[in-house]
Design a protein around this motif. Structure first.
Motif, PDB file in Angstrom:
ATOM      1  N   ARG A 261       0.828  -1.213   0.000  1.00  0.00           N
ATOM      2  CA  ARG A 261       0.000   0.000   0.000  1.00  0.00           C
ATOM      3  C   ARG A 261       0.858   1.258   0.000  1.00  0.00           C
ATOM      4  O   ARG A 261       0.521   2.252  -0.665  1.00  0.00           O
ATOM      5  CB  ARG A 261      -0.924  -0.011   1.219  1.00  0.00           C
ATOM      6  CG  ARG A 261      -1.899  -1.180   1.247  1.00  0.00           C
ATOM      7  CD  ARG A 261      -2.852  -1.169   0.083  1.00  0.00           C
ATOM      8  NE  ARG A 261      -3.846  -0.113   0.200  1.00  0.00           N
ATOM      9  CZ  ARG A 261      -4.821   0.105  -0.670  1.00  0.00           C
ATOM     10  NH1 ARG A 261      -4.913  -0.666  -1.753  1.00  0.00           N
ATOM     11  NH2 ARG A 261      -5.691   1.076  -0.495  1.00  0.00           N
ATOM     12  N   ILE A 262       1.975   1.229   0.707  1.00  0.00           N
ATOM     13  CA  ILE A 262       2.878   2.386   0.704  1.00  0.00           C
ATOM     14  C   ILE A 262       3.465   2.584  -0.687  1.00  0.00           C
ATOM     15  O   ILE A 262       3.561   3.718  -1.190  1.00  0.00           O
ATOM     16  CB  ILE A 262       3.991   2.190   1.750  1.00  0.00           C
ATOM     17  CG1 ILE A 262       3.404   2.252   3.167  1.00  0.00           C
ATOM     18  CG2 ILE A 262       5.090   3.235   1.573  1.00  0.00           C
ATOM     19  CD1 ILE A 262       4.380   1.871   4.255  1.00  0.00           C
ATOM     20  N   ALA A 263       3.850   1.471  -1.334  1.00  0.00           N
ATOM     21  CA  ALA A 263       4.406   1.565  -2.686  1.00  0.00           C
ATOM     22  C   ALA A 263       3.390   2.145  -3.656  1.00  0.00           C
ATOM     23  O   ALA A 263       3.743   2.935  -4.544  1.00  0.00           O
ATOM     24  CB  ALA A 263       4.854   0.178  -3.153  1.00  0.00           C
ATOM     25  N   GLU A 264       2.131   1.776  -3.492  1.00  0.00           N
ATOM     26  CA  GLU A 264       1.087   2.320  -4.358  1.00  0.00           C
ATOM     27  C   GLU A 264       0.885   3.814  -4.102  1.00  0.00           C
ATOM     28  O   GLU A 264       0.692   4.596  -5.039  1.00  0.00           O
ATOM     29  CB  GLU A 264      -0.212   1.553  -4.133  1.00  0.00           C
ATOM     30  CG  GLU A 264      -0.168   0.119  -4.655  1.00  0.00           C
ATOM     31  CD  GLU A 264      -1.412  -0.671  -4.298  1.00  0.00           C
ATOM     32  OE1 GLU A 264      -1.672  -1.696  -4.965  1.00  0.00           O
ATOM     33  OE2 GLU A 264      -2.121  -0.268  -3.350  1.00  0.00           O
ATOM     34  N   THR A 265       0.935   4.190  -2.840  1.00  0.00           N
ATOM     35  CA  THR A 265       0.766   5.606  -2.497  1.00  0.00           C
ATOM     36  C   THR A 265       1.886   6.457  -3.091  1.00  0.00           C
ATOM     37  O   THR A 265       1.652   7.582  -3.575  1.00  0.00           O
ATOM     38  CB  THR A 265       0.726   5.779  -0.974  1.00  0.00           C
ATOM     39  OG1 THR A 265      -0.350   5.009  -0.432  1.00  0.00           O
ATOM     40  CG2 THR A 265       0.554   7.237  -0.586  1.00  0.00           C
ATOM     41  N   LEU A 266       3.108   5.915  -3.071  1.00  0.00           N
ATOM     42  CA  LEU A 266       4.260   6.645  -3.588  1.00  0.00           C
ATOM     43  C   LEU A 266       4.445   6.453  -5.086  1.00  0.00           C
ATOM     44  O   LEU A 266       5.401   6.993  -5.658  1.00  0.00           O
ATOM     45  CB  LEU A 266       5.527   6.200  -2.845  1.00  0.00           C
ATOM     46  CG  LEU A 266       5.545   6.442  -1.328  1.00  0.00           C
ATOM     47  CD1 LEU A 266       6.823   5.880  -0.716  1.00  0.00           C
ATOM     48  CD2 LEU A 266       5.411   7.930  -1.024  1.00  0.00           C
ATOM     49  N   ASP A 267       3.565   5.654  -5.702  1.00  0.00           N
ATOM     50  CA  ASP A 267       3.608   5.401  -7.140  1.00  0.00           C
ATOM     51  C   ASP A 267       4.970   4.828  -7.557  1.00  0.00           C
ATOM     52  O   ASP A 267       5.571   5.259  -8.551  1.00  0.00           O
ATOM     53  CB  ASP A 267       3.307   6.685  -7.917  1.00  0.00           C
ATOM     54  CG  ASP A 267       2.941   6.402  -9.369  1.00  0.00           C
ATOM     55  OD1 ASP A 267       2.483   5.279  -9.657  1.00  0.00           O
ATOM     56  OD2 ASP A 267       3.143   7.293 -10.223  1.00  0.00           O
ATOM     57  N   LEU A 268       5.440   3.837  -6.798  1.00  0.00           N
ATOM     58  CA  LEU A 268       6.715   3.207  -7.098  1.00  0.00           C
ATOM     59  C   LEU A 268       6.592   2.267  -8.286  1.00  0.00           C
ATOM     60  O   LEU A 268       5.499   1.809  -8.628  1.00  0.00           O
ATOM     61  CB  LEU A 268       7.224   2.431  -5.882  1.00  0.00           C
ATOM     62  CG  LEU A 268       7.487   3.241  -4.603  1.00  0.00           C
ATOM     63  CD1 LEU A 268       8.018   2.325  -3.506  1.00  0.00           C
ATOM     64  CD2 LEU A 268       8.477   4.370  -4.868  1.00  0.00           C
TER      65      LEU A 268
ATOM     66  N   GLY B 251      10.354  -1.257  -7.283  1.00  0.00           N
ATOM     67  CA  GLY B 251      10.201  -0.508  -6.038  1.00  0.00           C
ATOM     68  C   GLY B 251       9.155  -1.120  -5.140  1.00  0.00           C
ATOM     69  O   GLY B 251       9.322  -1.157  -3.913  1.00  0.00           O
TER      70      GLY B 251
ATOM     71  N   ALA C 177       9.848  -2.488  -1.459  1.00  0.00           N
ATOM     72  CA  ALA C 177       9.087  -1.932  -0.336  1.00  0.00           C
ATOM     73  C   ALA C 177       8.393  -3.042   0.450  1.00  0.00           C
ATOM     74  O   ALA C 177       8.307  -2.991   1.681  1.00  0.00           O
ATOM     75  CB  ALA C 177       8.059  -0.928  -0.842  1.00  0.00           C
TER      76      ALA C 177
END
Length: 518
Positions: A169-176, A180, A184
């Motif tokens: 979810r963090i990777a999706e939020t940061l658009d990795l 990435g 993550a």
């Protein structure tokens, strides 16, 4: 420097007074001592070593080359998007469970799967083309998804996947990118391992047995898994935590603090739904005498104090039973993990019927499994690293054995009072039963009917049982390391353990990177 007296007698001149430490040096020293006293030496060193080598494994290991990492990631992605229950999918080969992942991630999964399945002969590296990983990993995570198979991990509850799901979810939020997101997800699991195991080692601060728990926690296989995506990361961490709490409350005979008590109750509930084979060791918290929990009084024990540990164990057992009922159908699809000629041969019901009607046959299969595979399990306990199947070098095993020798030899002599002796036997029986559950579970869920051994057993499955197993040995083994003055050389032991485990990890990383990447 000496001073002459009466032309024949010499006496040492007084030594010059040591210079006062610089203010900055003295302040740093006080800060280090304060951190050590608050968290414990083993916990501090663990965070440093496990953080460094866990991160190294997360980078050195090619994407999806960890143990079942393709299916582990698939389940983590499903949990990250609210898919907590197993989801049955269509598969022409037979019963199957899985879920959706982005097409761009599936492309990297497919390439990695083919890459580690089709390895060239030595001395060629296992990775065919590193640039393809860079290209596929650099792609954006696509909105379009594709259904993938992960029956083996669909059987796991969402609990051990919460950290990697958070990483997704963090990777999706940061658009990795795809790479990435994989990194993550790995790092989220590693952070969970550092926090949980760091707390477990803090439980044992001030006691020499902390170095034994440290040695287990930084085994190459444990840190390799902590650096990749797998449910075993959280499972191993919770097992080490419950082990540390039982060692303190039962073997050392000390009272747990309130945070430690909360951790004991929480672990009793959570560990049984992480992996069924470790449900019994989670229940061992009920053996800790009630007055050693950090709630209520110690003189007069209230009824609620006696009930609370058992209530937590009850909730854990019920949660375990409920999830096993939910996940039971997935066992019918496990044979698809085997070669095509063995599809449909893994039948849990038939295997259970065979155990109950002809237990001697099962015991013969069990004995043959040990005779044929025990040396392989021994090496795997230290490290068979993911689906490259690279075994750690001999130097790693020797260095780890040195660390075990020193940490075992330096541990305290646990007091053995009457009631504690009985509880020690119960711990031993629980460990033996947990070992049996490992074999029975794999016999039923992965071994084809009529196969000549119990297939799928790996040495890494015994790591969560190591601390408690060795604690039982320590209670009955009076031998300890001492110096010429009869004292345990604590500082020397700590330095040796840290140095030996560091050598073990460095050697494992060098061999792995050489064979996999060239």
């Amino acid at each position: 420097m000496i001073t002459e007296v009466n032309d024949s007698t010499t006496i040492p001149a007084p030594a010059p007074a040591p210079a006062a430490p610089a203010p900055k040096t003295a302040g740093l020293r006080r800060a280090v001592i304060g951190i050590e006293r608050r968290f414990g030496s083993a916990a501090v060193v663990f965070v440093l070593i496990a953080g460094i080598f866990g991160a190294v494994w997360s980078v050195v290991t090619p994407p999806f080359w960890g143990h079942d990492e393709i299916t582990q990631f698939g389940r983590a992605y499903q949990v990250a998007h609210g898919g907590f229950l197993p989801e049955k999918i269509h598969d022409d080969r037979g019963p199957a469970w899985g879920g959706d992942v982005p097409v761009s991630i599936d492309a990297l999964m497919s390439y990695a799967f083919n890459d580690y399945q089709d390895n060239p002969d030595e001395p060629e590296p296992m990775v065919a083309d590193p640039h393809v990983y860079d290209q596929l990993g650099g792609a954006a995570v696509s909105d379009r998804t594709k259904q993938v198979w992960f029956t083996n991990t669909a059987a796991y509850s969402p609990v051990p996947y919460l950290p990697p799901a958070a990483g997704i979810r963090i990777a999706e939020t940061l658009d990795l990118s795809v790479g990435g997101m994989v990194l993550a997800t790995r790092w989220a699991g590693l952070i969970a391992y550092l926090v949980i195991v760091g707390f477990a080692l803090r439980v044992l601060r001030g006691h020499r047995v902390q170095w034994l728990a440290f040695t287990v926690a930084v085994l190459p296989i444990a840190l390799f898994q902590a650096g990749t995506v797998t449910a075993d990361t959280v499972t191993n961490a919770l097992a080490l935590l419950v082990s540390a709490l039982v060692v303190k409350g039962l073997f050392l005979g000390e009272r747990l603090t309130r945070p430690e008590t909360v951790a004991a109750l929480a672990t009793t509930v959570l560990l049984p739904v992480c992996k069924p084979t470790y449900v019994l060791i989670a229940m061992l918290t009920v053996l800790i005498p009630v007055r050693r929990f950090g709630f209520g009084g110690t003189e007069r024990i209230a009824v609620w104090q006696r009930v609370l540990p058992w209530a937590a164990a009850g909730v854990g057992a019920i949660s375990f039973a409920v999830w096993m009922k939910i996940a039971a159908p997935t066992g019918d699809g496990m044979s698809l993990m085997r070669p095509e000629k063995q599809w449909g041969t893994v039948r849990p019901g038939d295997q259970l019927h065979g155990i109950l009607t002809d237990p001697l046959h099962f015991l013969r299969i069990f004995g043959d499994s040990i005779a044929r595979r025990d040396q392989h399990w021994f090496t795997q306990f230290f490290g068979e690293l993911g689906f490259s199947y690279v075994e750690v070098p001999a130097l790693t095993i020797l260095a780890s054995l040195l660390a075990f020798t020193m940490s075992i030899g330096a541990a305290e002599r646990f007091p053995a009072r009457g009631a504690d002796r009985t509880r020690t036997w119960l711990v031993l029986l629980t460990i033996a039963a947990s070992v049996a559950m490992i074999y029975v579970t794999l016999y039923m869920s992965f071994t084809p009917v009529g196969y000549f051994i119990i297939d799928g057993v790996q040495g890494r499955y015994f790591v969560p049982l190591a601390v408690l197993g060795l604690a039982v040995v320590l209670r009955w083994m009076p031998l300890r390391l001492t110096d010429a003055a009869g004292r345990v050389p604590v500082r020397g032991v700590a330095i040796t353990v840290v140095a030996a485990t560091s050598v073990a990890l460095i050697a494992a990383v060098i061999k792995y990177s050489t064979i996999v990447w060239g």
